[in-house]
Enzyme design. Structure first.
Site, mmCIF file in Angstrom:
data_model
loop_
_atom_site.group_PDB
_atom_site.id
_atom_site.type_symbol
_atom_site.label_atom_id
_atom_site.label_comp_id
_atom_site.label_asym_id
_atom_site.label_seq_id
_atom_site.Cartn_x
_atom_site.Cartn_y
_atom_site.Cartn_z
ATOM 1 C CE LYS A 226 104.742 71.804 38.130
ATOM 2 N NZ LYS A 226 105.960 71.255 38.766
ATOM 3 N NE ARG B 109 104.077 65.923 41.592
ATOM 4 C CZ ARG B 109 105.093 66.507 40.977
ATOM 5 N NH1 ARG B 109 105.881 67.316 41.615
ATOM 6 N NH2 ARG B 109 105.288 66.285 39.698
ATOM 7 N NE ARG C 263 109.447 67.798 30.828
ATOM 8 C CZ ARG C 263 108.804 67.898 31.989
ATOM 9 N NH1 ARG C 263 108.230 69.025 32.322
ATOM 10 N NH2 ARG C 263 108.716 66.861 32.764
ATOM 11 N NE ARG D 214 111.930 64.724 34.288
ATOM 12 C CZ ARG D 214 110.986 65.430 34.888
ATOM 13 N NH1 ARG D 214 111.070 66.737 34.937
ATOM 14 N NH2 ARG D 214 109.957 64.830 35.426
ATOM 15 N NE ARG E 262 105.855 63.046 35.190
ATOM 16 C CZ ARG E 262 106.442 63.561 34.106
ATOM 17 N NH1 ARG E 262 106.772 62.797 33.089
ATOM 18 N NH2 ARG E 262 106.707 64.832 34.057
HETATM 19 P P1 ADP Z 1 106.716 67.082 36.607
HETATM 20 O O1 ADP Z 1 106.238 68.323 37.313
HETATM 21 O O2 ADP Z 1 107.128 67.327 35.224
HETATM 22 O O3 ADP Z 1 105.815 65.914 36.766
HETATM 23 P P2 ADP Z 1 108.819 66.788 38.653
HETATM 24 O O4 ADP Z 1 110.215 66.983 38.271
HETATM 25 O O5 ADP Z 1 108.158 67.841 39.463
HETATM 26 O O6 ADP Z 1 108.049 66.549 37.295
HETATM 27 O O7 ADP Z 1 108.652 65.394 39.428
HETATM 28 C C1 ADP Z 1 109.161 64.183 38.935
HETATM 29 C C2 ADP Z 1 108.754 63.030 39.830
HETATM 30 O O8 ADP Z 1 109.293 63.215 41.148
HETATM 31 C C3 ADP Z 1 107.255 62.905 40.060
HETATM 32 O O9 ADP Z 1 106.606 62.186 39.028
HETATM 33 C C4 ADP Z 1 107.215 62.146 41.410
HETATM 34 O O10 ADP Z 1 107.484 60.775 41.244
HETATM 35 C C5 ADP Z 1 108.385 62.768 42.144
HETATM 36 N N1 ADP Z 1 107.923 63.934 42.949
HETATM 37 C C6 ADP Z 1 108.235 65.249 42.741
HETATM 38 N N2 ADP Z 1 107.637 66.043 43.645
HETATM 39 C C7 ADP Z 1 106.921 65.221 44.459
HETATM 40 C C8 ADP Z 1 106.059 65.415 45.580
HETATM 41 N N3 ADP Z 1 105.787 66.652 46.033
HETATM 42 N N4 ADP Z 1 105.521 64.320 46.166
HETATM 43 C C9 ADP Z 1 105.761 63.080 45.729
HETATM 44 N N5 ADP Z 1 106.534 62.818 44.669
HETATM 45 C C10 ADP Z 1 107.117 63.862 44.026
#
Ligand code: ADP
Ligand code: ZN
Length: 222
Positions: free
Chosen positions: A16, A91, A130, A163, A174
């Site tokens: 993504k 999300r 990653r 990360r 996740r």
């Molecule tokens: P990935 O898409 O690889 O899971 P992200 O970088 O998008 O990772 O997100 C990392 C973390 O940040 C998520 O696991 C969550 O804890 C938090 N997060 C990101 N976007 C949101 C969202 N829209 N709502 C709630 N938590 C979020």
């Protein structure tokens, strides 16, 4: 032409982030990634960062009030007026409704939702390996998207790191959150006629060419 206000949907590890970066380059609009915004807040130890840390470390979603307030600030910045690619928000169906309200305040709405389809086994192998740039957050992968020089960001020369939430147990959590809470958005946006589905594999022509084709298909460029 309407301003592209695009949502990218996909499981963690679906590619993504890399697609978001390419799409933004093609369309000349900003990428708005809530995960990146959170990591920036963590690094700077802001109030938001302090609240978000525990949730992120456990692979859980940060509460909606916190996430929505952070997003609202970002969307209010001038560059977002030309359109944007949202990566990591919404999300959940609840967050999709929050987003609708936020955009409606300035008479805007989402123009397309791109869903990147990928198998679970493929996801696990992608998440392992990653890396991201510790400075500019650019994503890399030891197998699929290697930097020119090991451990160094192509774009800014920053150090590449793994990360904290890319540990196996957090990855599993996740993925579960994605299936249970985020996946229903595919149906939600499909019912509104906004969904475009793409494969997670990159064609031989490369990600930028793929995103250019997609942008043409969606009518964002001629
Ligand atoms: P990935 O898409 O690889 O899971 P992200 O970088 O998008 O990772 O997100 C990392 C973390 O940040 C998520 O696991 C969550 O804890 C938090 N997060 C990101 N976007 C949101 C969202 N829209 N709502 C709630 N938590 C979020
Ligand atoms: Zn970098």
């Amino acid at each position: 032409m309407e301003k592209p206000r695009i949502i990218l949907l996909g499981a963690p590890g679906s590619g993504k982030g890399t697609r978001a970066v390419a799409l933004c380059e093609v369309l000349g609009i900003p990428q708005i990634a809530t995960g990146d915004l959170f990591r920036k807040n963590l690094k700077e130890m802001t109030e938001i960062g302090k609240i978000a840390k525990g949730y992120i470390d456990r692979g859980e979603l940060v509460p909606d009030e916190v996430t929505a307030a952070m997003l609202k600030d970002r969307l209010a910045q001038p560059d977002a007026k030309n359109g944007f690619v949202l990566d990591g928000f919404p999300r959940s169906v609840k967050q999709a409704e929050i987003l609708d309200k936020l955009l409606a305040e300035s008479g805007e709405k989402i123009t397309s939702v791109i869903y990147i389809k990928v198998d679970d086994e493929e996801i696990v192998s992608r998440l392992t390996g990653r890396m991201i740039c510790s400075k500019c957050q650019a994503p890399y992968h030891v197998r699929d998207h290697k930097p020119a020089k090991d451990g160094v960001c192509d774009k800014c020369g920053g150090e590449l790191i793994v990360r904290d939430d890319d540990k196996p147990e957090t990855i599993r959590k996740r993925l579960k959150v994605f299936h249970d809470v985020t996946f229903p958005l595919v149906e939600f946006y499909s019912a509104r006629g906004l969904l475009a589905e793409i494969k997670s594999e990159t064609s031989a022509r490369g990600i930028n060419a793929d995103m250019k084709d997609l942008s043409k298909k969606l009518g964002f460029i001629a």
